[in-house]
Design an enzyme around this catalytic site. Structure first.
Site, PDB file in Angstrom:
ATOM      1  N   LYS A  49       1.466   8.356 -56.943  1.00 27.82           N
ATOM      2  CA  LYS A  49       2.572   9.147 -56.424  1.00 27.82           C
ATOM      3  C   LYS A  49       3.752   8.610 -56.781  1.00 27.82           C
ATOM      4  CE  LYS A  49       1.248  12.770 -53.164  1.00 27.82           C
ATOM      5  NZ  LYS A  49       1.414  13.041 -52.019  1.00 27.82           N
ATOM      6  N   LYS A  91      -8.424  15.405 -61.516  1.00 28.93           N
ATOM      7  CA  LYS A  91      -8.582  16.382 -60.453  1.00 28.93           C
ATOM      8  C   LYS A  91      -7.581  17.560 -60.689  1.00 28.93           C
ATOM      9  CE  LYS A  91      -5.656  15.057 -56.551  1.00 28.93           C
ATOM     10  NZ  LYS A  91      -5.369  14.820 -55.318  1.00 28.93           N
ATOM     11  N   LYS A 122      -1.899  20.435 -58.307  1.00 31.78           N
ATOM     12  CA  LYS A 122      -0.888  21.486 -58.741  1.00 31.78           C
ATOM     13  C   LYS A 122       0.330  20.497 -59.212  1.00 31.78           C
ATOM     14  CE  LYS A 122       2.058  25.161 -57.773  1.00 31.78           C
ATOM     15  NZ  LYS A 122       3.238  25.464 -57.013  1.00 31.78           N
TER      16      LYS A 122
HETATM   17  P1  TYM Z   1      -4.091  17.609 -49.326  1.00 31.86           P
HETATM   18  O1  TYM Z   1      -3.126  18.493 -48.958  1.00 31.86           O
HETATM   19  O2  TYM Z   1      -3.718  17.028 -50.728  1.00 31.86           O
HETATM   20  O3  TYM Z   1      -5.594  18.359 -49.948  1.00 31.86           O
HETATM   21  C1  TYM Z   1      -6.133  19.094 -48.721  1.00 31.86           C
HETATM   22  C2  TYM Z   1      -7.470  19.110 -48.927  1.00 31.86           C
HETATM   23  O4  TYM Z   1      -8.013  19.306 -50.118  1.00 31.86           O
HETATM   24  C3  TYM Z   1      -8.784  18.389 -50.945  1.00 31.86           C
HETATM   25  N1  TYM Z   1      -8.479  18.523 -52.432  1.00 31.86           N
HETATM   26  C4  TYM Z   1      -9.616  18.454 -53.204  1.00 31.86           C
HETATM   27  N2  TYM Z   1     -10.929  18.728 -53.055  1.00 31.86           N
HETATM   28  C5  TYM Z   1     -11.471  18.811 -54.240  1.00 31.86           C
HETATM   29  N3  TYM Z   1     -11.070  18.740 -55.648  1.00 31.86           N
HETATM   30  C6  TYM Z   1      -9.751  18.826 -55.691  1.00 31.86           C
HETATM   31  N4  TYM Z   1      -9.188  19.043 -56.854  1.00 31.86           N
HETATM   32  C7  TYM Z   1      -8.983  18.553 -54.446  1.00 31.86           C
HETATM   33  N5  TYM Z   1      -7.647  18.531 -54.342  1.00 31.86           N
HETATM   34  C8  TYM Z   1      -7.318  18.611 -52.791  1.00 31.86           C
HETATM   35  C9  TYM Z   1      -8.082  17.014 -50.156  1.00 31.86           C
HETATM   36  O5  TYM Z   1      -9.265  16.019 -50.466  1.00 31.86           O
HETATM   37  C10 TYM Z   1      -8.058  17.362 -48.728  1.00 31.86           C
HETATM   38  O6  TYM Z   1      -9.165  17.326 -48.082  1.00 31.86           O
HETATM   39  N6  TYM Z   1      -3.493  13.477 -46.922  1.00 31.86           N
HETATM   40  C11 TYM Z   1      -3.904  14.816 -47.108  1.00 31.86           C
HETATM   41  C12 TYM Z   1      -3.642  15.382 -45.915  1.00 31.86           C
HETATM   42  C13 TYM Z   1      -3.784  15.115 -44.517  1.00 31.86           C
HETATM   43  C14 TYM Z   1      -5.067  14.787 -43.809  1.00 31.86           C
HETATM   44  C15 TYM Z   1      -4.863  14.191 -42.622  1.00 31.86           C
HETATM   45  C16 TYM Z   1      -6.528  14.842 -44.216  1.00 31.86           C
HETATM   46  C17 TYM Z   1      -2.851  14.453 -43.504  1.00 31.86           C
HETATM   47  N7  TYM Z   1      -3.395  13.914 -42.485  1.00 31.86           N
HETATM   48  C18 TYM Z   1      -5.768  13.906 -41.568  1.00 31.86           C
HETATM   49  C19 TYM Z   1      -7.579  14.504 -43.052  1.00 31.86           C
HETATM   50  C20 TYM Z   1      -7.286  14.030 -41.921  1.00 31.86           C
HETATM   51  C21 TYM Z   1      -3.544  15.465 -48.259  1.00 31.86           C
HETATM   52  O7  TYM Z   1      -2.548  15.190 -48.905  1.00 31.86           O
HETATM   53  O8  TYM Z   1      -4.766  16.291 -48.586  1.00 31.86           O
END
Ligand code: TYM
Length: 334
Positions: free
Chosen positions: A115, A197, A200
């Site tokens: 990032k 991956k 967006k």
């Molecule tokens: P975020 O918002 O980027 O993504 C949400 C969830 O989607 C999964 N994900 C994917 N899984 C498979 N293939 C992909 N291409 C893909 N892109 C996204 C992510 O692994 C995630 O599970 N930091 C986290 C949000 C968060 C969180 C937490 C998660 C904040 N606090 C506490 C668990 C527990 C995030 O940015 O996910």
């Protein structure tokens, strides 16, 4: 919440539209687990502040993601759905955990490195300490299991390290959580760039990513245009990232494993294979999209779930926060 069942918790950033990666890597598992466990699901709206976005867009995305959670039935029964920013204990515990986390640990986070490379003009402290807020999200609710995609594994590991460090000093304050990462769907790759991956922020080309907001014709076309290779055999192979990704998507949707899917498409050409994947994905998404459209219009209902979720989450979160404040030696509130 029932005391005996395990606690499942996960959050999603409402930083844009939800992708097929989010759905298959996270939401589909959340939905499955929501029937069996005490589940806590929230939008990580505080986390989104690490990247600049128009306030109006952020509010709209937050509502949309909450509506999607409700459309998937994630708020059913005793389960909780809410916005992270409505429970101030998240930010409070994050501060405490900041003081139990080393710069060296945070420096190793690949997501921070990625990032900060992408947002070189805005490498803020929030981006750096992001994992402490995420650890707070999880530890506040004594979560046993955290269903996430593969890209969040490292953040789960640091959460466990922080929790263990704290427990070693103060006794058993936090449950040590485990990541729940599905066998298929945990890492959905871009359709045009299958070595990266599906995300967006990394998809300049709209055909690289399937959004839940796409109409189903668009979804099918994107799959049919996905990059493959010239080999024409439907086999998972590191040398064939495009086909491997489509197989993975197919398995995540159909519940089959890779060997079963390879057998099903033995001798089938890429065109027919892609059409089958497109059909399976569209059939999966159709009811979700319909219910989502319905829920999104029901503003009062979305508000009531969000309000009720926040009230109950506050009670649970402050139980843990109170314990933490006492352990670290803050004065009791009179
Ligand atoms: P975020 O918002 O980027 O993504 C949400 C969830 O989607 C999964 N994900 C994917 N899984 C498979 N293939 C992909 N291409 C893909 N892109 C996204 C992510 O692994 C995630 O599970 N930091 C986290 C949000 C968060 C969180 C937490 C998660 C904040 N606090 C506490 C668990 C527990 C995030 O940015 O996910």
């Amino acid at each position: 919440m029932s005391e005996k069942k395990k606690t499942i918790l996960s959050l999603m950033q409402p930083s844009g539209e939800v992708s097929l990666g989010n759905y298959l890597g996270a939401l589909k598992n959340w939905q499955r687990l929501s029937l069996e466990y005490n589940c806590i699901y929230a939008i990580a709206d505080l986390h989104t502040l690490t990247v600049r976005q128009q306030p109006e867009d952020k509010r709209r995305c937050s509502r949309e993601v909450l509506a999607l959670f409700i459309a998937l039935g994630l708020d059913k029964g005793e389960n909780l759905v809410f916005a992270q920013s409505h429970v101030s204990a998240h930010a409070e515990l994050a501060w405490v955990l900041n003081c139990f986390t080393y710069m060296g640990e945070l420096n190793r986070m690949t997501q921070f490195k990625d990032k900060s490379a992408r947002h070189a003009d805005n490498i803020n402290a929030g981006l750096f300490t992001y994992p402490c807020l995420m650890a707070a999200d999880i530890l506040l609710y004594q979560a046993d299991l955290v269903p996430v995609g593969e890209d969040q594994r490292q953040h789960l590991e640091i959460t466990r390290d922080i929790a263990e460090r704290f427990n070693n000093i103060y006794g058993d304050v936090f449950t040590i959580p485990e990541a729940y990462i599905g066998k298929t769907g945990a890492r959905i790759m871009g359709l045009q760039e299958p070595t990266r991956k599906m995300s967006k922020s990394e998809s300049a080309n709209a055909n690289n990513i399937i959004l839940l907001s796409d109409d189903l014709k668009q979804t099918a076309n994107k799959i049919k245009r996905a990059v493959t290779d010239s080999d024409n055999s439907v086999k998972a192979d590191p040398e064939k990232p495009g086909i491997t990704n489509l197989l993975n998507i197919y398995c995540a949707v159909s519940g089959k494993n890779i060997a079963e899917a390879e057998k099903e498409f033995e001798g089938v050409g890429y065109g027919a294979f892609k059409a089958a994947v497109a059909d399976a994905v569209c059939e999966e998404l159709r009811p979700v999209k319909e219910e989502y459209e319905r829920v999104l219009k029901d503003k009062a209902y979305v508000d009531s779930v969000m309000k009720n979720g926040a009230e109950r989450a506050n009670r649970l979160a402050y139980r843990t926060l109170g314990k933490v404040y006492k352990k670290v030696g803050l004065l009791p509130r009179l």
